[in-house]
Enzyme design. Structure first.
Site, PDB file in Angstrom:
ATOM      1  N   HIS A 154      -2.702   5.621 -11.508  1.00 12.36           N
ATOM      2  CA  HIS A 154      -3.492   4.698 -12.308  1.00 12.36           C
ATOM      3  C   HIS A 154      -2.992   4.686 -13.743  1.00 12.36           C
ATOM      4  CE1 HIS A 154      -6.921   7.261 -14.289  1.00 12.36           C
ATOM      5  NE2 HIS A 154      -5.802   7.924 -14.283  1.00 12.36           N
TER       6      HIS A 154
ATOM      7  N   CYS B 289      -2.889   8.651 -21.127  1.00 10.33           N
ATOM      8  CA  CYS B 289      -3.393   7.947 -19.940  1.00 10.33           C
ATOM      9  C   CYS B 289      -3.046   6.458 -19.972  1.00 10.33           C
ATOM     10  CB  CYS B 289      -4.915   8.109 -19.820  1.00 10.33           C
ATOM     11  SG  CYS B 289      -5.397   9.832 -19.685  1.00 10.33           S
TER      12      CYS B 289
ATOM     13  N   HIS C  61       0.438   7.210 -14.258  1.00 10.83           N
ATOM     14  CA  HIS C  61       0.501   8.612 -13.876  1.00 10.83           C
ATOM     15  C   HIS C  61      -0.444   8.728 -12.668  1.00 10.83           C
ATOM     16  CE1 HIS C  61      -3.069   8.337 -16.384  1.00 10.83           C
ATOM     17  NE2 HIS C  61      -3.500   9.433 -15.820  1.00 10.83           N
TER      18      HIS C  61
ATOM     19  N   HIS D 180      -3.237  11.272  -9.844  1.00 10.95           N
ATOM     20  CA  HIS D 180      -4.132  12.410  -9.614  1.00 10.95           C
ATOM     21  C   HIS D 180      -4.366  12.625  -8.113  1.00 10.95           C
ATOM     22  CE1 HIS D 180      -5.230  12.571 -13.862  1.00 10.95           C
ATOM     23  NE2 HIS D 180      -5.491  11.284 -13.846  1.00 10.95           N
TER      24      HIS D 180
ATOM     25  N   ASP E 223      -6.105   5.655  -0.970  1.00  9.17           N
ATOM     26  CA  ASP E 223      -5.164   6.772  -0.837  1.00  9.17           C
ATOM     27  C   ASP E 223      -3.717   6.302  -0.896  1.00  9.17           C
ATOM     28  OD1 ASP E 223      -4.404   9.446  -0.403  1.00  9.17           O
ATOM     29  OD2 ASP E 223      -4.157   9.077   1.734  1.00  9.17           O
ATOM     30  N   HIS E 224      -2.926   7.025  -1.704  1.00 14.21           N
ATOM     31  CA  HIS E 224      -1.509   6.692  -1.890  1.00 14.21           C
ATOM     32  C   HIS E 224      -1.344   5.264  -2.419  1.00 14.21           C
ATOM     33  CE1 HIS E 224      -0.829  10.466   0.168  1.00 14.21           C
ATOM     34  NE2 HIS E 224       0.432  10.411  -0.210  1.00 14.21           N
TER      35      HIS E 224
ATOM     36  N   GLU F 123     -11.365  14.002 -11.007  1.00 13.58           N
ATOM     37  CA  GLU F 123     -10.054  13.435 -11.337  1.00 13.58           C
ATOM     38  C   GLU F 123      -9.032  14.565 -11.447  1.00 13.58           C
ATOM     39  OE1 GLU F 123      -9.521   9.788 -14.005  1.00 13.58           O
ATOM     40  OE2 GLU F 123      -8.961  11.444 -15.297  1.00 13.58           O
TER      41      GLU F 123
END
Lengths: 135, 135, 135, 135, 135, 135
Positions: free
Chosen positions: B15, B34, B40, B42, B80-81, B125
């Site tokens: 994100h 950020c 980047h 998480h 996801d991913h 996060e």
């Protein structure tokens, strides 16, 4: 304003989810792998939460050593390394789901702790499934 | 008294925090690292909390297998991913902060779970930053 | 007998697994969800292990404050809140799998730490997948 | 230099420690609470470690998705929500201590993984007791 | 509906539980090992919880970087690697139980955070003993 | 092939890093905050690793109950809720760094465990700093 204190303990037990009012097919459909007639088991992590006023002489809401001793005497000694369905009378007619185990633990400890202290029980059946009673 | 049940799942996503109404300098100043335009990411740990009455036939507030399936179908499969900014339509016009991700997950799950059950979403996060919605 | 000391740090990054020598179909088949062209990401947990003799004056194999500073200067500052494929030159021609990231971190730190100290890098991509280099 | 990759999975099972060559008194003395004839249980956390060379085309020592599938097919499907003594044939004549469970898992996986890869099994019976085979 | 955000920090400190109004025998009986006149110590894990509305421009209840800086400036710098009884003036006449430490941290942070934000402090003295103020 | 078994215990203690052969300025420069003359403290997590052959009668490398009792008798009872510098004679002339504490624990346990069993000590001073002796 009130303060909460938490104490974490643990016990290891076998159990089986089963409703004797249902036939095998329904038990298997509803409870899946948890209905295995030969039992399976868990490392239960138990967190007992007490909410109350801080005693100004001790700085404690409750003595954590005393709470740990209460939990060990009234819960761990009865549940640890046991088969919950067969060895613990409270589950003779009560399905040992995490929810019901938490309520039984709540009842066992509620009798031991003064009425000026609120009590909650948090029970981890696995690191991914856990319950809290009451909310 | 009501009981809460918790189910933990996880997803990994990229994100970027960015407010398109601001210029680059303000975005960089407010969001710091950020705001990296290349993103980047998480490992998000998601805990879904349901509060309700225990069904006396099952001993469950909610079937954890069924809850896990709901979370995987309605949340994990979409997040996801993925790149939350680019791949998840809910964040087309919404900054994917942990707070906003938790609200979107709440909305996605609220539609799937009966109105007699209260729902809360806890989203990690990182192991050091997490949020809860609603409080 | 030698002693090992370990220091744990962390960084958050986006990445994508991709082999430019392969076509899209093969990349997708081999790397699955990790091949998402828009990237995904992780909270990487990094453990640096140093093996050596204990200095009799300090009682240290290595000063943990100094090691933490080295890791932050030579690794975290380059990797944290970055897109490993786009922002970190070491991965311009190297697929940023956990294995390869660990080797790059090893090379970056190896130059900073005296030859009398053995170095190993343990890298958690998720709590369920991690690598160690060298073995 | 070789690289290690680790994959973590989990299963929940009941078991009982017992040596049929001994009488009840000796079993009780040696195995204590673990000898309960009605069984107890654990959330086993299983870590599979593979050591090998990194494939230059993939950047992998081993595909973690493939390893996870292997573990689920050959271990988890046989052990999860089972009574190890009654439901798993490997323990018909073998005491299901953590040590012996780890060796059985090693043998089940060793057949599935090429000889160029070294294999180790780490098994947590509880967060406080765990084993590794081979060393 | 309001949202909560949590930030986790940590500090290491020595302390001793003692009530100067009591004689040594009573202090020893009430506080047990925690009354050691030479002190003992803990790795305290501190979680600060803020409850408020999400700012629509940032998507934040509170900037976690700013919260981390506040905690480090007003708490960690005063408590970390200190003897709470001797080095921290707040405990000159206050027993440094986990309950009282949490209240002091609450007071230190309450002055720094706007009145539109609710504040709670969760403090782990050990992984098995922790407190929350206020409830 | 040999098998390793691990047992995790914990103790809480105060300590100070200091070399009496150095002046205050050098002690402060080398040990930083850890040189505080009033001490600070930690929750030490101790993992004892034993490597040996599995006894075919028990299925054990070592009885974990017996190992836990040995650790409690010979280590925890001497270190828990103590000031390592003042209360533990082994550190009268030895700086209580994590490395040196691990070696003292190794020596205390080595005398208690048969020579056919290899012994290693892993000691967490914090979740981010830990040591292993011997390697």
């Amino acid at each position: 304003m009130k303060t909460a204190v938490y104490r974490k303990e643990h016990f290891n037990a076998a159990h089986r989810l089963h409703n004797p009012a249902w036939d095998d097919e329904k038990n298997s459909r509803v409870f899946g792998k948890c209905n295995n007639p030969n039992y399976h088991g868990h490392n239960y992590e138990l967190i007992v939460k007490l909410i109350g006023e801080i005693d100004t002489e001790t700085g404690y809401v409750y003595d954590m050593k005393e709470l740990s001793d209460l939990i060990r005497e009234h819960v761990i000694s009865k549940f640890d390394h046991k088969n919950l369905n067969l060895d613990v009378p409270h589950f003779k007619n009560l399905n040992p789901t995490a929810e019901n185990i938490a309520i039984v633990i709540y009842q066992l400890l509620r009798e031991q702790i003064g009425a000026d202290i609120d009590l909650k029980v948090i029970l981890y059946e696995t690191p991914r499934n856990y319950v809290e009673y009451p909310v």
